[in-house]
Design a protein around this motif. Structure first.
Motif, PDB file in Angstrom:
ATOM      1  N   LEU A  77      -5.561   4.359  -3.876  1.00 34.89           N
ATOM      2  CA  LEU A  77      -6.235   5.428  -3.525  1.00 34.89           C
ATOM      3  C   LEU A  77      -5.321   6.780  -3.249  1.00 34.89           C
ATOM      4  N   THR A  78      -5.917   7.797  -4.025  1.00 35.83           N
ATOM      5  CA  THR A  78      -5.231   9.002  -3.644  1.00 35.83           C
ATOM      6  C   THR A  78      -5.542   9.725  -2.371  1.00 35.83           C
ATOM      7  N   GLU A  79      -4.793  10.651  -2.034  1.00 35.65           N
ATOM      8  CA  GLU A  79      -5.348  10.959  -0.892  1.00 35.65           C
ATOM      9  C   GLU A  79      -6.783  11.967  -0.859  1.00 35.65           C
ATOM     10  N   ALA A  80      -7.071  12.516  -2.068  1.00 38.95           N
ATOM     11  CA  ALA A  80      -8.235  12.937  -2.510  1.00 38.95           C
ATOM     12  C   ALA A  80      -9.455  12.109  -2.336  1.00 38.95           C
ATOM     13  N   GLN A  81      -9.258  10.984  -2.889  1.00 38.35           N
ATOM     14  CA  GLN A  81     -10.269   9.783  -2.850  1.00 38.35           C
ATOM     15  C   GLN A  81     -10.218   9.327  -1.483  1.00 38.35           C
ATOM     16  N   TRP A  82      -8.999   9.090  -0.658  1.00 38.31           N
ATOM     17  CA  TRP A  82      -9.192   8.587   0.588  1.00 38.31           C
ATOM     18  C   TRP A  82     -10.107   9.374   1.587  1.00 38.31           C
ATOM     19  N   THR A  83      -9.788  10.668   1.435  1.00 40.22           N
ATOM     20  CA  THR A  83     -10.319  11.544   2.407  1.00 40.22           C
ATOM     21  C   THR A  83     -11.641  12.314   2.022  1.00 40.22           C
ATOM     22  N   ASP A  84     -12.185  11.918   0.870  1.00 40.26           N
ATOM     23  CA  ASP A  84     -13.553  12.619   0.179  1.00 40.26           C
ATOM     24  C   ASP A  84     -14.473  12.456   1.297  1.00 40.26           C
ATOM     25  N   PRO A  85     -15.394  13.710   1.662  1.00 41.79           N
ATOM     26  CA  PRO A  85     -16.193  13.393   2.741  1.00 41.79           C
ATOM     27  C   PRO A  85     -17.741  13.069   2.238  1.00 41.79           C
ATOM     28  N   ALA A  86     -17.522  12.832   1.065  1.00 38.31           N
ATOM     29  CA  ALA A  86     -19.022  12.423   0.106  1.00 38.31           C
ATOM     30  C   ALA A  86     -18.663  10.913  -0.248  1.00 38.31           C
ATOM     31  N   LEU A 236       9.888  -2.812  -2.079  1.00 35.91           N
ATOM     32  CA  LEU A 236       8.513  -2.918  -2.176  1.00 35.91           C
ATOM     33  C   LEU A 236       7.739  -2.045  -1.179  1.00 35.91           C
ATOM     34  N   LEU A 237       8.073  -2.081  -0.038  1.00 31.15           N
ATOM     35  CA  LEU A 237       7.397  -1.346   1.170  1.00 31.15           C
ATOM     36  C   LEU A 237       7.679   0.056   1.026  1.00 31.15           C
ATOM     37  N   ASN A 238       8.788   0.331   0.892  1.00 35.45           N
ATOM     38  CA  ASN A 238       9.070   1.832   0.714  1.00 35.45           C
ATOM     39  C   ASN A 238       8.415   2.344  -0.519  1.00 35.45           C
ATOM     40  N   GLU A 239       8.467   1.591  -1.883  1.00 37.81           N
ATOM     41  CA  GLU A 239       7.487   1.984  -2.825  1.00 37.81           C
ATOM     42  C   GLU A 239       5.950   2.328  -2.694  1.00 37.81           C
ATOM     43  N   PHE A 240       5.406   1.212  -1.883  1.00 34.86           N
ATOM     44  CA  PHE A 240       4.099   1.397  -1.671  1.00 34.86           C
ATOM     45  C   PHE A 240       4.145   2.741  -0.704  1.00 34.86           C
ATOM     46  N   MET A 241       4.673   2.916   0.421  1.00 35.36           N
ATOM     47  CA  MET A 241       4.736   3.930   1.392  1.00 35.36           C
ATOM     48  C   MET A 241       4.786   5.187   0.608  1.00 35.36           C
ATOM     49  N   ALA A 242       5.393   5.373  -0.428  1.00 33.66           N
ATOM     50  CA  ALA A 242       5.326   6.692  -1.280  1.00 33.66           C
ATOM     51  C   ALA A 242       3.982   7.205  -1.632  1.00 33.66           C
ATOM     52  N   TYR A 243       3.085   6.060  -1.673  1.00 35.43           N
ATOM     53  CA  TYR A 243       1.685   6.492  -2.013  1.00 35.43           C
ATOM     54  C   TYR A 243       0.959   7.202  -0.746  1.00 35.43           C
ATOM     55  N   ARG A 244       1.475   7.058   0.288  1.00 34.18           N
ATOM     56  CA  ARG A 244       0.816   7.292   1.545  1.00 34.18           C
ATOM     57  C   ARG A 244       1.809   8.532   1.981  1.00 34.18           C
ATOM     58  N   ILE A 263       8.472  -7.735   9.088  1.00 33.69           N
ATOM     59  CA  ILE A 263       7.005  -8.403   9.098  1.00 33.69           C
ATOM     60  C   ILE A 263       6.201  -7.570  10.132  1.00 33.69           C
ATOM     61  N   THR A 264       6.955  -7.274  11.209  1.00 34.39           N
ATOM     62  CA  THR A 264       6.375  -6.226  12.250  1.00 34.39           C
ATOM     63  C   THR A 264       5.949  -4.866  11.633  1.00 34.39           C
ATOM     64  N   GLU A 265       6.854  -4.247  11.034  1.00 31.27           N
ATOM     65  CA  GLU A 265       6.608  -2.873  10.535  1.00 31.27           C
ATOM     66  C   GLU A 265       5.731  -2.951   9.187  1.00 31.27           C
ATOM     67  N   MET A 266       5.714  -4.015   8.435  1.00 31.92           N
ATOM     68  CA  MET A 266       4.727  -4.154   7.425  1.00 31.92           C
ATOM     69  C   MET A 266       3.223  -4.576   7.933  1.00 31.92           C
ATOM     70  N   LEU A 267       3.208  -5.017   9.084  1.00 35.35           N
ATOM     71  CA  LEU A 267       1.688  -5.238   9.691  1.00 35.35           C
ATOM     72  C   LEU A 267       1.415  -3.892  10.284  1.00 35.35           C
ATOM     73  N   VAL A 268       2.383  -3.211  10.738  1.00 32.92           N
ATOM     74  CA  VAL A 268       1.873  -1.885  11.368  1.00 32.92           C
ATOM     75  C   VAL A 268       1.213  -1.271  10.181  1.00 32.92           C
ATOM     76  N   GLN A 269       1.808  -0.951   9.135  1.00 30.79           N
ATOM     77  CA  GLN A 269       1.339  -0.082   7.870  1.00 30.79           C
ATOM     78  C   GLN A 269       0.115  -0.690   7.222  1.00 30.79           C
ATOM     79  N   LYS A 270       0.259  -2.132   7.143  1.00 32.34           N
ATOM     80  CA  LYS A 270      -1.084  -2.686   6.980  1.00 32.34           C
ATOM     81  C   LYS A 270      -2.237  -2.331   7.705  1.00 32.34           C
ATOM     82  N   ARG A 271      -2.062  -2.634   9.069  1.00 36.49           N
ATOM     83  CA  ARG A 271      -3.373  -2.109  10.259  1.00 36.49           C
ATOM     84  C   ARG A 271      -3.498  -0.767   9.610  1.00 36.49           C
ATOM     85  N   ILE A 272      -2.784   0.097   9.575  1.00 32.51           N
ATOM     86  CA  ILE A 272      -3.142   1.553   9.478  1.00 32.51           C
ATOM     87  C   ILE A 272      -3.939   1.628   7.880  1.00 32.51           C
ATOM     88  N   GLU A 273      -3.301   0.919   6.964  1.00 37.13           N
ATOM     89  CA  GLU A 273      -4.181   1.011   5.754  1.00 37.13           C
ATOM     90  C   GLU A 273      -5.526   0.467   5.715  1.00 37.13           C
TER      91      GLU A 273
END
Length: 348
Positions: A77-86, A236-244, A263-273
């Motif tokens: 998802l892009t930021e625009a898609q993620w935050t779209d109010p509609a 891989l985590l750094n590459e994914f987080m570049a989307y966010r 794994i702890t840091e990955m879980l934090v980002q996955k929980r947020i996601e």
């Protein structure tokens, strides 16, 4: 037995793989990409069955996760898609992320018997006007400063609520009423009422339900890879987080010194996601992670502010006494362990 159950699961997946080989790619139906995703999830679980981990199972999990990503043709998802109010998190056709979802008709919902009424805080007809679901302060505080996922939750600093940081559903009057009467710090606005409709439940309630979006496969891949190639997993985590964190300021490379930290840091980002999407339940059971709700400044309701070390006993499916009395095939000895006394609550 678990092994026998997984033989059955894999036989079903093999059949699905054959039958869906020529299927389309619409998110409203299971596809080959969804089958590969289920393979990845199954192999990831199997990787933890043996002491020290099963490297071959982890490699299979990573292989199928990547295969699901490429086969799907989906993108995060892009930021625009993620935050779209509609259309934010309520319409699969409005993005290129959802691999599998369920479209919902307004004939199948009522004013309060649907997920939107329980999770969309901007909807004026639902339970959220009372329950006000939101993110835990401790998790919110771990969102990277440049991460646009901040915008799913109202900040504790109310001055940002009206400075253009957030995109709200409804018209100007409805938005003002929401912020004045319903909104609180950490309130979630991730799940929008359909079309941004905040007053008419017949229009605002029938949101598509996401069963699988491509982002989950990225996390499955990095968790599996971490078990045999930590350096690659960090990449891989750094590459994914570049989307966010689009300014490129997120970097776990130096901090992730071992697999457990990663794994702890990955879980934090996955929980947020995946906040509110029902994804993390099996992760926390699989990885034997606990719950921390009692801490300085916690915004959890007092009755739920407890801590659990390791897998929470409330996640066990406990068979009730009525079933023992009615079913001669089971008895008390076959139940899950007694959870009594395992929750850590604050001292009086």
């Amino acid at each position: 037995p678990r092994e026998q159950m997984y033989e059955f699961i894999f036989s079903d997946l093999k059949m699905a793989e054959e039958l869906l080989a020529d299927a389309g790619t619409t998110y409203t139906q299971p596809t080959l990409a969804a089958v590969y995703a289920m393979y990845a999830k199954a192999y990831l679980e199997m990787g933890y069955w043996t002491e020290g981990g099963d490297v071959e199972a982890f490699k299979k999990a990573a292989e199928y996760a990547r295969l699901a990503i490429t086969t799907s043709g989906k993108t995060p998802l892009t930021e625009a898609q993620w935050t779209d109010p509609a259309t934010g998190f309520n319409k699969g056709s409005a993005n290129n992320s959802w691999i599998w979802g369920l479209p919902v008709s307004n004939e199948l919902i009522s004013n309060i018997i649907c997920y939107t009424a329980h999770i969309s805080c901007e909807a004026q007809w639902g339970y959220t006007t009372v329950s006000n679901p939101g993110i835990a302060k401790a998790l919110y505080d771990q969102i990277h400063a440049g991460d646009f996922r901040h915008k799913s939750f109202l900040s504790p600093d109310k001055s940002t609520w009206t400075d253009g940081t957030y995109r709200f559903a409804g018209n100007a009057t409805q938005q003002n009423d929401f912020l004045k009467y319903l909104a609180k710090p950490y309130t979630a606005i991730k799940f929008r009422p359909v079309g941004g409709e905040v007053e008419d439940y017949t229009s605002g309630n029938p949101a598509d339900h996401c069963l699988l979006r491509v982002e989950e496969l990225y996390f499955i891949e990095m968790e599996a890879v971490a078990q045999y190639d930590l350096a690659k997993a960090k990449t891989l985590l750094n590459e994914f987080m570049a989307y966010r964190v689009t300014d490129g300021s997120y970097d776990c490379s130096e901090k992730a010194t071992d697999v457990d930290w990663f794994i702890t840091e990955m879980l934090v980002q996955k929980r947020i996601e995946f906040w509110g999407e029902g994804v993390m339940f099996y992760d926390y059971k699989r990885l034997d992670r606990g719950i921390t709700r009692y801490y300085e400044g916690s915004n959890h309701p007092e009755m739920w502010a407890f801590n659990v070390t390791g897998r929470s006993p409330q996640w066990n499916l406990v068979i009730n006494r009525g079933e023992f009395q009615a079913n001669v095939g089971i008895d008390e000895s076959t139940n899950n362990p007694d959870p009594s006394g395992l929750l850590v609550v604050p001292a009086e």
